[in-house]
Design an enzyme around this catalytic site. Structure first.
Site, mmCIF file in Angstrom:
data_model
loop_
_atom_site.group_PDB
_atom_site.id
_atom_site.type_symbol
_atom_site.label_atom_id
_atom_site.label_comp_id
_atom_site.label_asym_id
_atom_site.label_seq_id
_atom_site.Cartn_x
_atom_site.Cartn_y
_atom_site.Cartn_z
ATOM 1 N N GLY A 168 22.017 16.535 8.479
ATOM 2 C CA GLY A 168 23.268 17.113 8.001
ATOM 3 C C GLY A 168 22.998 18.049 6.843
ATOM 4 C CG PHE A 169 21.194 17.445 3.612
ATOM 5 C CD1 PHE A 169 21.324 16.997 2.308
ATOM 6 C CD2 PHE A 169 20.459 16.692 4.514
ATOM 7 C CE1 PHE A 169 20.718 15.814 1.910
ATOM 8 C CE2 PHE A 169 19.856 15.516 4.130
ATOM 9 C CZ PHE A 169 19.985 15.074 2.817
ATOM 10 C CG HIS A 170 25.664 21.089 7.802
ATOM 11 N ND1 HIS A 170 24.639 20.431 8.422
ATOM 12 C CD2 HIS A 170 26.760 20.863 8.573
ATOM 13 C CE1 HIS A 170 25.079 19.848 9.513
ATOM 14 N NE2 HIS A 170 26.369 20.091 9.624
ATOM 15 C CB ALA A 171 30.563 21.893 4.449
#
Ligand code: T46
Length: 139
Positions: free
Chosen positions: A51-54
């Site tokens: 992940g590590f995102h929007a």
């Protein structure tokens, strides 16, 4: 998008009988959007964080179809951690929510139902940029 920067758990009902159970999920019914894409995360290595995102414009439902994993979500107000270990529960995550996924069990299959086709330009991968966007957006 409605409900931007938000998340919620959605409980799916099971049509159980003496043979076992069946869970049915339909667009605009259990899922509050039209499903344009389905993908799943499998064989995630131990101690890996993903992940590590929007997203700028994406509504998604995450379901641990088997095994379990944890999801950290963050918006302009709070951070919350979810433990997904039930295939009858979906975590809906709308746009402008930072997400990280971790502690996958070896048998984890994380199914994702998405409101849009894949678009690499829809990702916000820089946390600082995300923080600036949600600060600006919440004014
Ligand atoms: C999200 C979380 C929950 C595609 O080709 N098509 C797709 O639909 C997706 C989602 C990914 N990909 C490719 C892009 C990368 O080469 O698959 C590879 C892994 O994707 P990524 O590093 O973005 O995977 P995660 O686990 O960090 O994030 C994914 C989704 O990308 C993201 O939208 O919300 O799962």
């Amino acid at each position: 998008m409605k409900n931007k920067g938000s998340w919620e758990l959605i409980q799916f009902s099971s049509k159980g009988d003496t043979r076992g159970e069946l869970v049915a999920i339909e667009s605009q019914k259990e899922i509050p959007f039209s499903i344009k894409r389905v993908y799943y995360l499998i064989n995630t290595k131990k101690d890996v964080r993903r992940g590590f995102h929007a997203h700028k414009n994406l509504d998604q439902i995450l379901i641990a179809i088997s095994g379990s994993c944890k999801i950290l979500v963050e918006n302009h107000k709070k951070r919350e951690e979810f433990f997904l270990n039930d295939c009858k529960v979906g975590l809906r995550i709308t746009n402008l929510v930072w997400r990280e996924m971790y502690d996958f069990t070896p048998d984890c299959a994380l199914l994702v139902l998405a409101s849009q086709h894949y678009d690499p330009d829809d990702y916000i991968r820089d946390y600082q940029k995300f923080a600036e966007m949600i600060a600006h957006d919440s004014k």
